[in-house]
Design an enzyme around this catalytic site. Structure first.
Site, PDB file in Angstrom:
ATOM      1  CB  SER A   1       5.337  -1.286  12.163  1.00  0.00           C
ATOM      2  OG  SER A   1       4.902   0.049  12.365  1.00  0.00           O
TER       3      SER A   1
ATOM      4  N   GLY B   1       2.501   2.677  10.747  1.00  0.00           N
ATOM      5  CA  GLY B   1       3.418   3.802  10.570  1.00  0.00           C
ATOM      6  C   GLY B   1       4.125   4.236  11.837  1.00  0.00           C
TER       7      GLY B   1
ATOM      8  CD  GLU C   1      -3.050   5.471   6.631  1.00  0.00           C
ATOM      9  OE1 GLU C   1      -3.013   5.483   5.387  1.00  0.00           O
ATOM     10  OE2 GLU C   1      -2.124   4.985   7.328  1.00  0.00           O
TER      11      GLU C   1
ATOM     12  CG  ASN D   1      -1.774   1.195   1.347  1.00  0.00           C
ATOM     13  OD1 ASN D   1      -1.820   2.019   0.424  1.00  0.00           O
ATOM     14  ND2 ASN D   1      -2.485   1.324   2.465  1.00  0.00           N
ATOM     15  CD1 TRP D   2       3.643   1.005  -2.804  1.00  0.00           C
ATOM     16  CD2 TRP D   2       3.650   2.142  -4.743  1.00  0.00           C
ATOM     17  NE1 TRP D   2       4.387   0.279  -3.707  1.00  0.00           N
ATOM     18  CE2 TRP D   2       4.405   0.954  -4.910  1.00  0.00           C
ATOM     19  CE3 TRP D   2       3.521   3.008  -5.833  1.00  0.00           C
ATOM     20  CZ2 TRP D   2       5.015   0.616  -6.116  1.00  0.00           C
ATOM     21  CZ3 TRP D   2       4.131   2.680  -7.039  1.00  0.00           C
ATOM     22  CH2 TRP D   2       4.873   1.501  -7.175  1.00  0.00           C
ATOM     23  CE  LYS D   3      -0.256   3.208   4.726  1.00  0.00           C
ATOM     24  NZ  LYS D   3      -0.162   3.337   6.186  1.00  0.00           N
TER      25      LYS D   3
ATOM     26  CD  GLU E   1      -3.321  -2.376   7.405  1.00  0.00           C
ATOM     27  OE1 GLU E   1      -2.195  -2.597   6.950  1.00  0.00           O
ATOM     28  OE2 GLU E   1      -3.986  -1.371   7.109  1.00  0.00           O
TER      29      GLU E   1
ATOM     30  N   GLY F   1       2.890  -0.930   4.339  1.00  0.00           N
ATOM     31  CA  GLY F   1       2.918   0.490   3.998  1.00  0.00           C
ATOM     32  C   GLY F   1       4.338   0.953   3.749  1.00  0.00           C
ATOM     33  N   GLY F   2       4.945   1.593   4.755  1.00  0.00           N
ATOM     34  CA  GLY F   2       6.261   2.220   4.610  1.00  0.00           C
ATOM     35  C   GLY F   2       7.319   1.351   3.942  1.00  0.00           C
TER      36      GLY F   2
ATOM     37  CG  HIS G   1      -5.875   1.782   5.146  1.00  0.00           C
ATOM     38  ND1 HIS G   1      -5.450   2.773   6.003  1.00  0.00           N
ATOM     39  CD2 HIS G   1      -4.849   0.907   5.028  1.00  0.00           C
ATOM     40  CE1 HIS G   1      -4.203   2.504   6.373  1.00  0.00           C
ATOM     41  NE2 HIS G   1      -3.816   1.383   5.802  1.00  0.00           N
TER      42      HIS G   1
HETATM   43  P1  13P Z   1       3.018   0.689   7.717  1.00  0.00           P
HETATM   44  O1  13P Z   1       3.560  -0.591   7.140  1.00  0.00           O
HETATM   45  O2  13P Z   1       3.701   1.915   7.207  1.00  0.00           O
HETATM   46  O3  13P Z   1       2.899   0.620   9.203  1.00  0.00           O
HETATM   47  O4  13P Z   1       1.507   0.808   7.162  1.00  0.00           O
HETATM   48  C1  13P Z   1       0.657  -0.264   7.282  1.00  0.00           C
HETATM   49  C2  13P Z   1      -0.542   0.006   6.471  1.00  0.00           C
HETATM   50  O5  13P Z   1      -1.333   0.867   6.788  1.00  0.00           O
HETATM   51  C3  13P Z   1      -0.744  -0.789   5.253  1.00  0.00           C
HETATM   52  O6  13P Z   1      -2.019  -0.594   4.737  1.00  0.00           O
END
Ligand code: 13P
Length: 253
Positions: free
Chosen positions: A214, A176, A102, A14-16, A170, A235-236, A100
């Site tokens: 994470s 994050g 977010e 997930n590149w957000k 999640e 994510g990251g 998600h």
């Molecule tokens: P991180 O891996 O940056 O914690 O993000 C997780 C995430 O929200 C994947 O959708």
């Protein structure tokens, strides 16, 4: 019970809201070069909408699939700034992330919205990755099971056929933050979700439950060892091809 080999692992990036155009292309290309030919893990890249076409072209001849980070539940109409499931299908998406945290926390997405999006995704044969998870406050007040159970019930209200559905646990406090759930904490919730699936469908052993929050190369293998962790939503660490490839490798063992 040991991990059921019936479930092929899935690792989704997930590149957000990250990457400019050239960066997105370079990242996709690096991912293809490092893990684009393996077939043991289903790998999905979910770039921002605006790079779906570019990334889709780059991964076209590889074993990597395209996914979106969100969708609207209507097919078309006066919904400024929104993207429909049909649009995602027509640009080559196979997967879509829905609900998600977010989206829920920053953009007011409700359990009801998640359910509507899920139903629409299934009608157009997009494979939904349904996200759920508790906040730190909820965990610290021992409400984790209650929260994920309620999110599960609302998201899957009216759903009896789970073919093509993936769930992503999640925990909000792990996203994050660099503070991943321990393998035991994650497994505990994944087990609850598996039991909820068992109450809904005879196919409960086929459904993949991903962990997200994470995930890094150095914690992925321990997490993946858990019986009900079938892959990751990253994510990251998915913004570095080498780290993402290492996480995919961890899900092959
Ligand atoms: P991180 O891996 O940056 O914690 O993000 C997780 C995430 O929200 C994947 O959708």
């Amino acid at each position: 019970m040991p991990k059921n080999p019936i479930r092929k692992p899935l690792v989704a990036a997930n590149w957000k809201m990250n990457t400019e155009r050239a960066e997105a292309a370079a990242l996709a290309k690096n991912v293809v070069d490092s893990i684009g030919r393996q077939y043991k893990v289903d790998v999905v890249l979910c770039p921002p909408y605006i790079w779906l076409h570019d990334v889709g072209m780059i991964i076209r001849d590889s074993n990597i699939s395209l996914g979106a980070q969100n969708m609207h539940w209507e097919d078309k109409g006066a919904f400024t700034g929104e993207i429909s499931s049909i649009m995602l299908k027509s640009i080559g998406c196979k997967y879509v992330i829905i609900g998600h945290s977010e989206r829920r926390q920053l953009f007011g997405e409700t359990d009801e919205n998640v359910n509507k999006k899920l139903k629409k995704a299934l009608t157009v044969v997009l494979m939904p990755i349904i996200c759920l998870g508790e906040t730190l406050e909820e965990r610290e007040s021992n409400r984790t099971a209650e929260i994920v159970t309620n999110q599960f019930r609302s998201a899957f209200d009216g759903i009896s056929d789970f073919g093509g559905i993936t769930i992503a646990y999640e925990p909000v406090w792990a996203i994050g933050t660099g503070r991943n759930a321990t393998p035991q904490q994650a497994q505990e919730v994944h087990k609850i979700l598996r039991q909820m699936l068992q109450n809904k469908t005879a196919e409960y052993e086929n459904i993949r439950i991903l962990y997200g929050g994470s995930v890094k190369p150095d914690n992925a293998a321990e997490l993946y060892k858990q019986d009900d962790i079938d892959g990751f939503l990253v994510g990251g660490a998915s913004l570095k091809a080498g780290d993402f490839a290492a996480i995919v490798q961890a899900a092959m063992i």
